[in-house]
Design a protein around this motif. Structure first.
Motif, PDB file in Angstrom:
ATOM      1  N   SER A 251       0.808  -1.204   0.000  1.00 58.37           N
ATOM      2  CA  SER A 251       0.000   0.000   0.000  1.00 58.37           C
ATOM      3  C   SER A 251       0.847   1.262   0.000  1.00 58.37           C
ATOM      4  O   SER A 251       0.579   2.206  -0.744  1.00 58.37           O
ATOM      5  CB  SER A 251      -0.938   0.008   1.223  1.00 58.37           C
ATOM      6  N   ASN A 252       1.878   1.291   0.823  1.00 58.60           N
ATOM      7  CA  ASN A 252       2.736   2.466   0.891  1.00 58.60           C
ATOM      8  C   ASN A 252       4.134   2.050   1.299  1.00 58.60           C
ATOM      9  O   ASN A 252       4.312   1.350   2.291  1.00 58.60           O
ATOM     10  CB  ASN A 252       2.175   3.481   1.888  1.00 58.60           C
ATOM     11  N   THR A 253       5.132   2.454   0.556  1.00 59.61           N
ATOM     12  CA  THR A 253       6.502   2.029   0.825  1.00 59.61           C
ATOM     13  C   THR A 253       7.444   3.208   1.081  1.00 59.61           C
ATOM     14  O   THR A 253       8.651   3.049   1.025  1.00 59.61           O
ATOM     15  CB  THR A 253       7.050   1.203  -0.363  1.00 59.61           C
ATOM     16  N   THR A 254       6.867   4.368   1.377  1.00 58.02           N
ATOM     17  CA  THR A 254       7.707   5.541   1.641  1.00 58.02           C
ATOM     18  C   THR A 254       6.996   6.496   2.583  1.00 58.02           C
ATOM     19  O   THR A 254       5.766   6.487   2.676  1.00 58.02           O
ATOM     20  CB  THR A 254       8.057   6.264   0.322  1.00 58.02           C
ATOM     21  N   CYS A 255       7.778   7.300   3.282  1.00 57.78           N
ATOM     22  CA  CYS A 255       7.210   8.316   4.178  1.00 57.78           C
ATOM     23  C   CYS A 255       6.894   9.606   3.431  1.00 57.78           C
ATOM     24  O   CYS A 255       6.352  10.536   4.019  1.00 57.78           O
ATOM     25  CB  CYS A 255       8.188   8.614   5.320  1.00 57.78           C
ATOM     26  N   LYS A 256       7.220   9.680   2.153  1.00 58.04           N
ATOM     27  CA  LYS A 256       7.000  10.925   1.409  1.00 58.04           C
ATOM     28  C   LYS A 256       5.534  11.081   1.087  1.00 58.04           C
ATOM     29  O   LYS A 256       4.827  10.102   0.894  1.00 58.04           O
ATOM     30  CB  LYS A 256       7.840  10.895   0.117  1.00 58.04           C
TER      31      LYS A 256
END
Length: 256
Positions: A251-256
């Protein structure tokens, strides 16, 4: 982050422009007077620039440092696999190398000698102690060497008792030769040989351990997603900017 710095600089520049537009030139029949910046106004603007720089530059440096580490991890991953492939092309599949080796130490020695034959090694301590190779230099169970790019590598059989085990040989990589923090997933990463695919892969580890200082899952994360944002999240995956890294890595692989 660089775009943010550029945006802040443009914003400050616009402040000057607006200020200039408000400065009116008064004309009269006898005099012409132009208004200008006062010293106080100039100092205030310079102070604003300093504050913006103090807030943005540390984050920019951190982001640059992470990118350099990601590049190093990917490079050593590629180099190890290239050397492993070349060694197997010459000596046959890795799972046939150890037919006459009855101990873990013998397997480690054979693997190390064949792998380093196809790497740019600047210092090879082999299984000796006190030779100056950084990682585990005081232990004769490990095969130790350093590469031309400043990477230290240690080879071990991880206590494997079976040659049929698809995860035979363990490699611990220090991307800065012990000049950094010496923490798993920060500058130390673990890899293993996988006989099934005849490759070297990040050591098998449950992905939800990504937020723990374990070089396995974190190496896998870097290879797959190209970032170290797991260092910016808490143990639940929540980032400081209120986004989240998901444990499934989908679902999401970065803090950006």
């Amino acid at each position: 982050m660089l775009k943010q710095v550029q945006h802040d600089i443009i914003f400050i520049t616009n402040l000057f422009t607006i200020h200039n537009s408000l400065l009116t030139v008064h004309h009269s029949q006898f005099t012409k007077k132009a208004l200008a910046f006062t010293l106080a106004e100039t100092l205030i603007v310079m102070g604003i620039i300093g504050i913006v720089s103090a807030l943005t530059l540390p984050n920019l440096n951190s982001s640059t440092g992470d990118k350099e580490k990601v590049a190093k991890v990917k490079k050593i991953y590629q180099n190890l696999n290239d050397a492993f492939g070349r060694a197997q092309a010459v000596y046959g599949p890795e799972d046939t190398w150890f037919v006459n080796d009855n101990t873990g130490a013998a397997r480690v020695l054979r693997f190390g000698e064949r792998l380093t034959e196809f790497l740019k090694v600047t210092k090879n301590c082999k299984m000796n102690t006190g030779e100056g190779c950084v990682l585990y230099d005081n232990n004769d169970r490990y095969y130790k060497f350093e590469l031309a790019d400043g990477t230290s590598v240690v080879i071990d059989d991880k206590g494997s008792q079976s040659l049929s085990n698809p995860w035979n040989i363990w490699l611990s990589v220090d991307i800065d030769a012990n000049k950094g923090k010496g923490v798993g997933g920060v500058d130390i990463f673990n890899f293993v040989t996988k006989s099934e695919s005849r490759t070297i892969e990040p050591s098998p580890s449950i992905l939800n351990s990504i937020f723990l200082p374990d070089g396995g899952a974190r190496a896998r994360w870097i290879i797959d997603y190209g970032n170290m944002d797991y260092l910016k999240a808490d143990t639940d995956g929540k980032c400081k900017n209120n986004t989240s890294i998901t444990l499934d890595g989908v679902s999401n692989t970065t803090c950006k």
